[in-house]
Write an enzyme that holds these catalytic residues in place. Structure first.
Site, PDB file in Angstrom:
ATOM      1  N   HIS A  39      -9.719  -1.366  -4.675  1.00 16.29           N
ATOM      2  CA  HIS A  39      -8.575  -1.788  -3.855  1.00 16.29           C
ATOM      3  C   HIS A  39      -7.688  -2.768  -4.630  1.00 16.29           C
ATOM      4  CE1 HIS A  39      -6.116  -2.162  -0.338  1.00 16.29           C
ATOM      5  NE2 HIS A  39      -6.025  -3.451  -0.652  1.00 16.29           N
ATOM      6  N   ASP A  97      -3.704  -2.565  -5.180  1.00 16.18           N
ATOM      7  CA  ASP A  97      -2.731  -3.652  -4.964  1.00 16.18           C
ATOM      8  C   ASP A  97      -1.901  -3.907  -6.222  1.00 16.18           C
ATOM      9  OD1 ASP A  97      -3.279  -4.212  -2.309  1.00 16.18           O
ATOM     10  OD2 ASP A  97      -4.769  -5.752  -2.769  1.00 16.18           O
ATOM     11  N   HIS A 105      -1.995 -11.079  -5.051  1.00 24.27           N
ATOM     12  CA  HIS A 105      -0.571 -10.717  -4.939  1.00 24.27           C
ATOM     13  C   HIS A 105       0.355 -11.733  -5.616  1.00 24.27           C
ATOM     14  CE1 HIS A 105      -1.431  -7.344  -2.445  1.00 24.27           C
ATOM     15  NE2 HIS A 105      -2.034  -8.082  -1.538  1.00 24.27           N
ATOM     16  N   HIS A 122       0.825  -1.225   0.000  1.00 28.51           N
ATOM     17  CA  HIS A 122       0.000   0.000   0.000  1.00 28.51           C
ATOM     18  C   HIS A 122       0.856   1.271   0.000  1.00 28.51           C
ATOM     19  CE1 HIS A 122      -3.436  -2.601   1.858  1.00 28.51           C
ATOM     20  NE2 HIS A 122      -3.149  -2.932   0.608  1.00 28.51           N
TER      21      HIS A 122
END
Ligand code: ZN
Length: 311
Positions: free
Chosen positions: A235, A239, A262, A78
């Site tokens: 969001h 990421d 991720h 972040h």
């Protein structure tokens, strides 16, 4: 021509790490051109530098983490997103603990810090990694692909079997102002049944409704509700921006992510760096040297054009 940027002064914030639950102070300091983003972890015994590079990535279950010689920094995505999103190239991020503070679960606090410090151009051109051929990573129905594009952009879609999310898609055109306006405030999210399982395993110790959107079967547990109706996919874009920052240079291409996470994002970064024939690096010092060498040829050509009417 774009120049590299740093911040004009040091600035700090403190908060709790999402996974460790430890209180950490984070200080951003200006850094010289071509430094990139370098984390510095302060121990009682000294300090360890961890460049925000894919070569320092360690596999973790729930966040993006870096490790050098056994020193680890968790949940870097972040703050990396805030720096990449606001186009800050060079900064030292100093920490007195092993995890970036979660703050409110978005990049909002880091954006405010960077803006309070001030962003300043430096005397060196910014290199860009320009995608020339598509590069793709797939796993089951999930995929991330980066394709050639005149400008950097992201198309992201998520799908969850939950009435508050279901299918959401977002198209993001890269700019510092769009990042601040559309993406920076979108918070991380978790499902209540999963959160209970994580806590039972000693994970997500710092997780709370202060830094995570928690979804029960019926809806959102956070009293203040959502910041955007499609906060979840926003969001995911955040990421993606943070994870792709591990390339070490900004990209010019169209990043398309479908139900990714991720692990897939960082696999794409690895594949991009391996597939060197699928991209070119623009604005390097080498480019400048080539430009200088070719300049006299351009003049010679112009001169021949000028004399041509005489023939
Ligand atoms: Zn996140």
């Amino acid at each position: 021509m774009r120049y590299q940027q740093t911040i004009s002064q040091s600035i700090s914030c403190s908060g709790v790490g999402l996974h460790t639950g430890q209180r950490v102070t984070l200080t951003m300091n200006p850094a010289p051109p071509d430094t990139g983003v370098v984390f510095i972890r302060h121990h009682a015994e000294g300090a360890v530098s961890l460049a925000a590079a894919i070569s320092n990535l360690v596999p973790t279950e729930l966040c993006t983490a870096l490790s050098v010689n056994g020193t680890q920094i968790k949940t870097v995505e972040h703050v990396l997103a805030a720096l990449a999103g606001l186009e800050v190239d060079n900064v030292y991020v100093e920490l007195d603990g092993g995890e970036v503070p979660a703050m409110d679960g978005s990049s909002s606090a880091f954006v405010k810090l960077i803006q309070a410090a001030g962003v300043v151009p430096q005397n060196r051109r910014r290199p860009y990694l320009k995608i020339m051929q598509p590069i793709e990573v797939r796993e089951g129905g999930r995929r991330v692909i980066i394709e050639p594009s005149a400008t950097p952009r992201i198309t992201c879609s998520v799908e969850y079997d939950h009435p508050m999310i279901q299918a959401q898609a977002y198209v993001y055109e890269w700019s510092a102002s769009a990042f601040e306006r559309e993406i920076a405030d979108a918070r991380t999210f978790a499902f209540l049944n999963e959160v209970e399982g994580l806590w039972a395993r000693g994970l997500a110790k710092g997780g709370s409704l202060e830094n995570t959107i928690v979804l029960s079967e019926q809806g959102v547990l956070n009293e203040s509700g959502l910041r955007f109706q499609n906060e979840f996919v926003r969001h995911k874009v955040l990421d993606l921006i943070g994870d792709l920052a591990l390339l070490g240079v900004p990209f010019i291409g169209h990043l398309i992510a479908d139900r990714s996470g991720h692990a897939l994002h960082t696999k794409l970064v690895e594949k991009i760096l391996e597939q060197t024939d699928s991209w070119v690096l623009l604005n390097t010092e080498e480019d400048l040297a080539v430009a200088h060498k070719s300049a006299p040829l351009v003049h010679a050509h112009a001169a021949s054009l000028q004399v041509s009417p005489a023939f």
